[in-house]
Design an enzyme around this catalytic site. Structure first.
Site, short mmCIF file in Angstrom:
data_model
loop_
_atom_site.label_atom_id
_atom_site.label_comp_id
_atom_site.label_asym_id
_atom_site.label_seq_id
_atom_site.Cartn_x
_atom_site.Cartn_y
_atom_site.Cartn_z
N SER A 28 24.53 14.38 -2.60
CA SER A 28 24.43 12.96 -2.33
C SER A 28 25.73 12.46 -1.68
CB SER A 28 24.08 12.23 -3.63
OG SER A 28 23.78 10.88 -3.41
N HIS A 65 20.33 13.44 0.55
CA HIS A 65 19.09 12.68 0.34
C HIS A 65 19.34 11.22 0.69
CE1 HIS A 65 20.06 11.84 -4.23
NE2 HIS A 65 20.96 11.34 -3.42
#
Length: 196
Positions: free
Chosen positions: A99, A124
């Site tokens: 992330s 993501h």
């Protein structure tokens, strides 16, 4: 919360001196980003980057990353500081960069973005939630979409992937090995040995 912090002892001409391990690493221009990225962690990282720039604005800084990600605005404060300061910031993934951790890994100076061979990298889309009146939820939703566009744009620039490819790949959790992250363009090299 951090548990036990090791200390190291160095012999100098004035006798012995003990350092906590993080202060000793900082002396070698190494900043360790581990755990979840939040405002407190980001403030500590930013302060260390600014301190190291003041110490020597020409010498590279190593940012070692082992993080599952965290708060977008906290991560962006680190990203902006990396770009603001004069020294190049090399990034090294140790363990995982997921992330916001993967985002920051990709933001190191070109040619100086690394990973150890068994590290995992994951990108993501931003996560978030909202509650309240419909108009408040709409405002928050629009902000999350704005941040998603910003992050995807920066990832595309850093990796050389198209914006469309980044949008597709970040739609769900997209895991990569160090080798795959190099092929994708998030890092420049998989390190086998420290050659210092």
């Amino acid at each position: 919360m951090m548990g036990y912090i090791p200390y190291v002892i160095e012999n100098t001409d004035r006798g012995e001196r003990s350092y906590d391990i993080y202060s000793r690493l900082l002396k070698d221009r190494i900043v360790l980003l581990s755990g979840e990225i939040n405002d407190s962690v980001a403030s500590s990282i930013v302060a260390q980057l600014l301190f190291l720039e003041a110490e020597d604005p020409e010498k590279d800084i190593g940012l070692y990353i082992n993080s599952p990600g965290g708060v977008i605005t906290s991560g962006l404060s680190i990203y902006d500081t990396m770009n603001f300061i004069r020294p190049d910031v090399s990034t090294i993934c140790i363990g995982q960069a997921a992330s916001m951790g993967a985002f920051l890994l990709s933001c190191g100076a070109k040619g100086k973005r690394f990973s150890l061979p068994h590290s995992r990298i994951m990108i993501h889309q931003p996560l978030g939630g909202a509650q309240g009146q419909a108009s408040d939820i709409e405002i928050i939703s629009n902000e999350i979409l704005r941040l998603k566009g910003l992050m995807n744009s920066i990832l595309a620039q850093n990796s050389g992937q198209s914006l469309e490819q980044i949008a597709k790949d970040t739609d769900r959790d997209f895991y990569m090995s160090a080798k795959e992250a190099k092929e994708y363009g998030l890092i420049d090299k998989v390190l086998q040995k420290n050659v210092k």
